[in-house]
Design an enzyme around this catalytic site. Structure first.
Site, mmCIF file in Angstrom:
data_model
loop_
_atom_site.group_PDB
_atom_site.id
_atom_site.type_symbol
_atom_site.label_atom_id
_atom_site.label_comp_id
_atom_site.label_asym_id
_atom_site.label_seq_id
_atom_site.Cartn_x
_atom_site.Cartn_y
_atom_site.Cartn_z
ATOM 1 N N TRP A 163 0.829 -1.213 0.000
ATOM 2 C CA TRP A 163 0.000 0.000 0.000
ATOM 3 C C TRP A 163 0.856 1.252 0.000
ATOM 4 C CZ3 TRP A 163 -4.166 -1.357 -2.023
ATOM 5 C CH2 TRP A 163 -4.810 -2.544 -1.661
ATOM 6 N N ASP A 171 -1.916 6.523 6.369
ATOM 7 C CA ASP A 171 -2.923 5.600 5.850
ATOM 8 C C ASP A 171 -3.229 4.621 6.984
ATOM 9 O OD1 ASP A 171 -4.403 3.596 4.690
ATOM 10 O OD2 ASP A 171 -2.981 3.155 3.079
ATOM 11 N N LYS A 210 -12.453 -1.985 6.293
ATOM 12 C CA LYS A 210 -11.735 -2.857 7.213
ATOM 13 C C LYS A 210 -12.216 -2.735 8.664
ATOM 14 C CE LYS A 210 -8.416 -3.429 3.787
ATOM 15 N NZ LYS A 210 -7.735 -2.534 2.863
HETATM 16 C C1 LIG Z 1 -7.120 -2.053 1.804
HETATM 17 C C2 LIG Z 1 -6.109 -1.001 1.948
HETATM 18 C C3 LIG Z 1 -5.975 0.029 0.999
HETATM 19 C C4 LIG Z 1 -6.792 0.094 -0.261
HETATM 20 O O1 LIG Z 1 -8.044 0.563 -0.012
HETATM 21 P P1 LIG Z 1 -9.084 0.852 -1.201
HETATM 22 O O2 LIG Z 1 -10.220 1.416 -0.439
HETATM 23 O O3 LIG Z 1 -9.373 -0.453 -1.857
HETATM 24 O O4 LIG Z 1 -8.470 1.816 -2.132
HETATM 25 C C5 LIG Z 1 -5.020 1.005 1.238
HETATM 26 N N1 LIG Z 1 -4.238 0.964 2.322
HETATM 27 C C6 LIG Z 1 -4.334 -0.004 3.247
HETATM 28 C C7 LIG Z 1 -3.433 0.001 4.436
HETATM 29 C C8 LIG Z 1 -5.264 -1.027 3.084
HETATM 30 O O5 LIG Z 1 -5.367 -2.001 3.993
#
Ligand SMILES: *Cc1c(COP(=O)(O)O)cnc(C)c1O
Length: 354
Positions: free
Chosen positions: A100, A167, A191
């Protein structure tokens, strides 16, 4: 049979949240209309958006501290570029701790210079880099607090004078932190919060408005703030469901209460991984994630036996990401300690058989 959902994302949500969300799809607030067939400008939906935004700040203890919470479209992946669009004038720093962050770096490079301040790529992201020094003069420093795919998690955060961007897609609302050390936090909902389709952005207002480029309205945090996160039609169902999850968390006692349960779940599983010779952990012990535990079989020939036993026990979603292989148990907020217990029982049964 009860299914134990260890999926990495989209993933498990609290049962009562799913129940309330499905009721609102049929009849929202007793109006005789569905949540998804009314105007997002209606009084009832505006109240949902306001409640979701204030709950997010309240749970993070960021109310009245200069932050704004936004519920935006496009997933965390859009934030990879939106962050850079809004904040990157010359040079930004990134810690590369997995897939990511790698993707975030790729997008940021479209807007300015990117310095990789630290990276754990040399060991396929098994660890969190330490001992790096953050250069001066960065527009911001970007980190990924929890590496969903590799199962590592920051325990200590970098100190820097530059705005800290995080993030937090896969561990937001899961552990107590001083959230005011971050200037911008973003998280795809799917998540720990709700269905896919909405992203929470929590941003300190005073870091905005400093780049010289023109920013298209839909990608401009300031525009979204000025429109109370209603610049265009928001994803009403994901916002509503996220609001329900935040209410659920608040009623449970907030982040401190869920953190205690999350730590119990992680301790239970990691001690099994470490004591059971049939399994070995993937990530460095000190950097292990409370949310995503990655592990492998020490003897691949046991794969079919193990996977059949998982199936019989109702355990779902345990396969590792294709870039790591093995197994990944995602233990997000809504997963119960009992479900982790069922997995641990299967693992110890493997040892007895072995
Ligand atoms: C799942 C995830 C993403 C991607 O998220 P999307 O909503 O599919 O763009 C980005 N960063 C982390 C840490 C993730 O777990």
């Amino acid at each position: 049979m009860k299914i134990h959902n260890f999926s990495a994302g989209p993933c498990i949500l609290p049962k009562e949240v799913l129940l309330k969300a499905s009721e609102a799809v049929m009849d929202f607030n007793g109006s005789g209309l569905s949540l998804i067939e009314i105007s997002h400008r209606s009084k009832d939906f505006v109240a949902v958006m306001e409640n979701a935004r204030s709950l997010a700040l309240e749970l993070l203890d960021l109310t009245d501290k200069g932050y704004q919470a936004l519920f935006l479209h496009g997933g965390a992946s859009l934030e990879f570029l939106m962050v850079a669009y809004n904040l990157l004038e010359n040079k930004a720093g990134y810690l590369n701790t997995g897939t990511w962050s790698d993707k975030a770096i790729k997008e940021a490079k479209l807007f300015g210079d990117v310095v990789e301040v630290g990276s754990s790529k040399d060991e396929n992201f098994k660890y969190i880099p330490k001992g790096y020094s953050v250069p001066d003069g960065l527009d911001y420093l970007h980190i990924t607090s929890n590496n969903t795919i590799f199962g590592t998690q920051f325990k200590k955060f970098p100190k820097t004078d530059a705005p800290l961007v995080c993030d937090m897609s896969s561990d937001i609302f899961s552990r107590s932190l001083d959230f005011s050390q971050f200037d911008l936090i973003y998280a795809g909902a799917q998540k720990n919060m709700g269905p896919a389709g909405v992203t929470l952005v929590v941003v300190k207002e005073d870091i905005l408005g400093k780049v010289s480029r023109k920013i298209p309205s839909m990608l401009d945090y300031k525009v979204h703030i000025s429109k109370d996160s209603m610049f265009n039609t928001p994803p009403v169902f994901p916002v509503y469901t996220s609001m329900l999850t935040l209410e659920w968390l608040k009623n449970l006692g907030g982040i401190a209460a869920i953190e205690e349960i999350n730590e119990k779940k992680a301790r239970l599983l990691y001690s099994e991984i470490d004591l059971n010779p049939v399994f070995e952990g993937y990530a460095n012990i000190e950097d292990r994630s409370l949310m995503n535990a990655t592990f492998n079989l020490t003897d691949e020939s046991l794969k079919t036996t193990f996977e059949n036993m998982l199936k019989e026990a109702g355990i779902n979603g345990l396969n590792g990401h294709r870039s790591v292989g093995g197994y990944r148990a995602s233990m997000y907020n809504a997963l119960s300690l009992e479900s982790v217990g069922v997995l641990v029982d299967v693992m110890s049964e493997m040892e007895r058989k072995g």
